[in-house]
Enzyme design. Structure first.
Site, PDB file in Angstrom:
ATOM      1  N   CYS A  82       0.834  -1.205   0.000  1.00  0.00           N
ATOM      2  CA  CYS A  82       0.000   0.000   0.000  1.00  0.00           C
ATOM      3  C   CYS A  82       0.871   1.258   0.000  1.00  0.00           C
ATOM      4  O   CYS A  82       1.448   1.606  -1.032  1.00  0.00           O
ATOM      5  CB  CYS A  82      -0.984  -0.030   1.158  1.00  0.00           C
ATOM      6  N   HIS A 177      -3.137  -5.493   1.608  1.00  0.00           N
ATOM      7  CA  HIS A 177      -2.479  -5.700   2.905  1.00  0.00           C
ATOM      8  C   HIS A 177      -2.466  -7.172   3.318  1.00  0.00           C
ATOM      9  O   HIS A 177      -3.292  -7.578   4.141  1.00  0.00           O
ATOM     10  CB  HIS A 177      -3.205  -4.895   3.981  1.00  0.00           C
ATOM     11  N   GLU A 179      -0.726  -8.488   5.402  1.00  0.00           N
ATOM     12  CA  GLU A 179      -0.455  -8.570   6.848  1.00  0.00           C
ATOM     13  C   GLU A 179      -1.722  -8.531   7.686  1.00  0.00           C
ATOM     14  O   GLU A 179      -1.682  -8.749   8.887  1.00  0.00           O
ATOM     15  CB  GLU A 179       0.494  -7.427   7.265  1.00  0.00           C
TER      16      GLU A 179
END
Lengths: 197, 300
Positions: A82, A177, A179
């Site tokens: 991002c 994302h 994560e």
């Protein structure tokens, strides 16, 4: 797990703790990086999600931008998610006045390409390099790769063709994302680049 | 899942909470005008908060404080590319509907404005835009999350430049979370009753050792050292209200607070950031404020 030293996560601003947690869950030695001396130790680096204009500003204020550019040119594996993708783009569209990037990926990236937070979304994304099943991807005020040179490989695109994951030599960039979702395959893919460098 | 392969799902809980995750380690600055928003963005704000008047002015001028004029909010959205938040009055779901229609990125259902409802907060699940809400303790934070808040900020005492209430609230919330971690299941039922929050959420917080949403701190932060204090006490980031645009040199002070927030554990950096900032906002000691004028007591 990694080659020479720990895997770093740029920890100036953003969701760096989540990346560190995923890396550690995979057995990697992961550390936050805020200083040039910390950057010098790492064998790979993730630039996390956050606000790209702030990460840019802080990286220049605290003398990280120049060594980061050198490390990228010297082949350090770096993955930007991002805001991190924006930092790795040679060209940033719709940046704030004076916004700079580290560059390295021969792409043009548009900030906030989908619009406001109301246009943020999650979706299923086919990423052939990760195999089956598809990846659940979260896009938050996300950028897109608007154009890329022929030396850049597209790893994933939305159904309408907009490019959201790219790879070029030592560099990886994703609009979304990994994560945030508990699917560790993208981190494993990055760690394999770090070990095989 | 497979039949959703081409479906984009907006405004999910993950997407709402996710934006706050991206703001962590950053400073969100109160702004009234587009010019102030630009100064904040240039100084390194991760987001700006639009409101009609900064808390210090609400305090000194009195009267009813409301949502900003839509023209001002449009101007702020046009002026910056970082996220724009805006304040709505507690319980004023129509102000929230208007702010959503204006496409702000986050709504702050805020005690800094005059409450519109002294019984009910907004049912935030009814909205596509995410909400941040204030809290003075864990029970209040969990009630706001139950109502749909995707981010919590400790309240502090806005518009004072006195950080003592912010310190108290972040310490209280963090301390109450830590106390939950040591409790057995039968004790958690009682904790849920005492916190006046749903058992499942209390159990989730006890297991995780943290809120399920990002926790910023607010209210009285005026210096780089104040911001670093909040971060060392465990905040995920800070809101700065009157502290910037009521000070002598807003751009420089804003940039200094950003630096101190990132390097909150490095006294050298905080010292450098604190040099030569000029006048801090004129403060009011919270202990001098008669209780009816304490904004943090609004909301329940």
């Amino acid at each position: 797990m990694a080659g020479r030293g720990p895997v770093g996560v740029l920890a100036l601003q953003g969701d760096f703790r989540e990346h560190i947690a995923v890396l550690r869950s995979l057995g990697a030695d992961a550390v936050g990086v805020r200083r040039p001396s910390e950057l010098a130790e790492v064998s790979g680096l993730i630039i996390p999600g956050g606000e790209s204009s702030v990460i840019d500003k802080l990286s220049r204020l605290f003398d990280l931008a120049a060594p980061l550019k050198r490390a990228i040119a010297d082949g350090l594996p770096v993955w930007g998610t991002c805001a991190g993708l924006i930092m790795l783009a040679d060209t940033v569209l719709d940046g704030i006045q004076g916004q700079q990037s580290l560059g390295g990926l021969d792409i043009a990236v548009r900030r906030n390409a989908f619009g406001s937070q109301l246009d943020s979304f999650e979706t299923e994304l086919d990423i052939p390099v990760l195999g089956e099943p598809s990846v659940h991807a979260v896009f938050i005020r996300a950028p897109i790769v608007e154009s890329a040179s022929t030396s850049v490989t597209t790893l994933a695109a939305l159904p309408d063709g907009r490019v959201v994951a790219v790879e070029q030599n030592n560099l990886l960039g994703t609009s979304f994302h990994p994560e945030m979702t508990g699917d560790t395959r993208f981190h494993e893919y990055f760690l394999s680049k770090v070990t095989s460098q | 899942m497979s039949d959703k392969s081409t479906t984009e799902q907006p405004s999910t809980t993950r997407v709402k909470r996710g934006l706050a995750e991206m703001l962590k380690g950053g400073v969100i600055m109160d702004v009234v005008t587009a010019d102030q928003a630009k100064i904040a963005e240039d100084a390194g704000a991760v987001a700006v908060m639009a409101l009609e008047r900064v808390p210090a002015d609400i305090r000194s001028q009195g009267g009813v404080a409301r949502m900003s004029d839509p023209d001002l909010i449009d101007g702020i959205i046009a002026a910056v590319s970082i996220p724009v938040m805006a304040k709505a009055r507690i319980g004023h779901f129509v102000e929230a509907q208007v702010l959503q229609a204006l496409k702000v990125d986050y709504i702050d259902e805020s005690e800094v404005l005059s409450p519109a409802d002294y019984v009910n907060h907004i049912d935030k699940w009814q909205f596509d835009v995410p909400f941040v809400c204030g809290a003075t303790n864990l029970g209040e934070a969990l009630r706001r999350i139950t109502e749909g808040a995707a981010m919590i900020r400790s309240k502090g005492e806005a518009g004072t430049g006195d950080v003592s209430e912010a310190t108290k609230h972040i310490r209280t919330i963090r301390g109450e979370i830590a106390a939950l971690a040591g409790k057995s299941k039968d004790e958690l039922y009682v904790a849920a009753k005492e916190l006046q929050a749903p058992y499942d959420l209390v159990a989730e917080v006890a297991a995780a050792g943290k809120l399920p949403v990002v926790l910023f701190t607010a209210g009285g932060v005026a210096t780089p050292a104040d911001a670093a204090l909040m971060m060392q006490l465990g905040a995920d980031g800070v809101f700065v209200g009157s502290g910037i645009f009521k000070s002598g040199n807003p751009a420089q002070r804003a940039a200094a607070i950003v630096k101190a927030t990132t390097f909150f554990d490095d006294a050298q950096v905080i010292a450098e950031a604190s040099r030569g900032l000029g006048e801090a906002m004129v403060g009011i000691n919270v202990s001098d404020l008669p209780a009816p004028h304490r904004l943090s007591e609004r909301g329940w």
